[in-house]
Design an enzyme around this catalytic site. Sequence first.
Site, mmCIF file in Angstrom:
data_model
loop_
_atom_site.group_PDB
_atom_site.id
_atom_site.type_symbol
_atom_site.label_atom_id
_atom_site.label_comp_id
_atom_site.label_asym_id
_atom_site.label_seq_id
_atom_site.Cartn_x
_atom_site.Cartn_y
_atom_site.Cartn_z
ATOM 1 N N HIS A 113 0.858 -1.178 0.000
ATOM 2 C CA HIS A 113 0.000 0.000 0.000
ATOM 3 C C HIS A 113 0.897 1.232 0.000
ATOM 4 O O HIS A 113 2.069 1.166 0.372
ATOM 5 C CB HIS A 113 -0.912 0.020 1.240
ATOM 6 C CG HIS A 113 -1.654 -1.245 1.458
ATOM 7 N ND1 HIS A 113 -2.754 -1.596 0.715
ATOM 8 C CD2 HIS A 113 -1.437 -2.274 2.321
ATOM 9 C CE1 HIS A 113 -3.200 -2.767 1.117
ATOM 10 N NE2 HIS A 113 -2.413 -3.205 2.090
ATOM 11 N N GLY A 151 14.925 -19.888 7.677
ATOM 12 C CA GLY A 151 13.699 -19.815 8.464
ATOM 13 C C GLY A 151 13.331 -18.391 8.859
ATOM 14 O O GLY A 151 14.186 -17.589 9.220
ATOM 15 N N ARG A 175 15.400 -5.376 -0.760
ATOM 16 C CA ARG A 175 15.975 -5.119 -2.092
ATOM 17 C C ARG A 175 16.492 -6.426 -2.669
ATOM 18 O O ARG A 175 16.820 -7.359 -1.934
ATOM 19 C CB ARG A 175 17.150 -4.143 -1.973
ATOM 20 C CG ARG A 175 16.722 -2.755 -1.591
ATOM 21 C CD ARG A 175 17.868 -1.773 -1.787
ATOM 22 N NE ARG A 175 17.401 -0.427 -1.563
ATOM 23 C CZ ARG A 175 17.710 0.296 -0.499
ATOM 24 N NH1 ARG A 175 18.489 -0.193 0.434
ATOM 25 N NH2 ARG A 175 17.241 1.527 -0.371
#
Length: 196
Positions: A113, A151, A175
């Site tokens: 968002h 993990g 990134r």
Amino acid sequence: MKTEYQKCMDGEFFTADAEMSQIMYHCKRLVRSLNDTDMENTSERRKIMGELFGSIGDNVHVDIDFHCEYGINIHCGSDVIINMNCTFVDNNRIDIGNNVLIASDVKMYTAAHTTDVAGRTNTPENKKLSGCFCRTYSKPITIEDNVWIGGGVILLPGVTIGKNSVIGAGSVVTRSIPENCVAVGNPCRVIKHLVK
């Protein structure tokens, strides 16, 4: 005029319309079936995964509990392990190469968002633009061949993990990570280059 699904796949703001909702509901039913099917019933699990994923190679193991949003946007190569409690929010493509190890509790988020509060809150303008209280967009995630994701790793929208690389446990990948390296941390960064 683009459908909401086309907007979603093109990285534009979209809203989950009736078509996308039906894809989601179908996915959730398949995910429930997959998680409820005995691990030793490999033929039934394979059949469900074949219907759930956009494409799937040979020798793919998906442990329970596995969760995803659409399913059809996940494209998985061969010789892949997806361990326990993984969540793939596949509003956009998630491409997984061959010989990939994905450890427990890995989360992949293609959806995002805006950071602008006015752009994502319940305003009349947002309802007019997207039909819902917030605007969502998505970017694909790519995991190339021979990658090991440790993990608890979180992969954010738009990242690529280059072939042969290792992402250390608990890392947050904001990134793209190049090929042939070990990367760790939050935010994830390269700490070692592997001999080719």
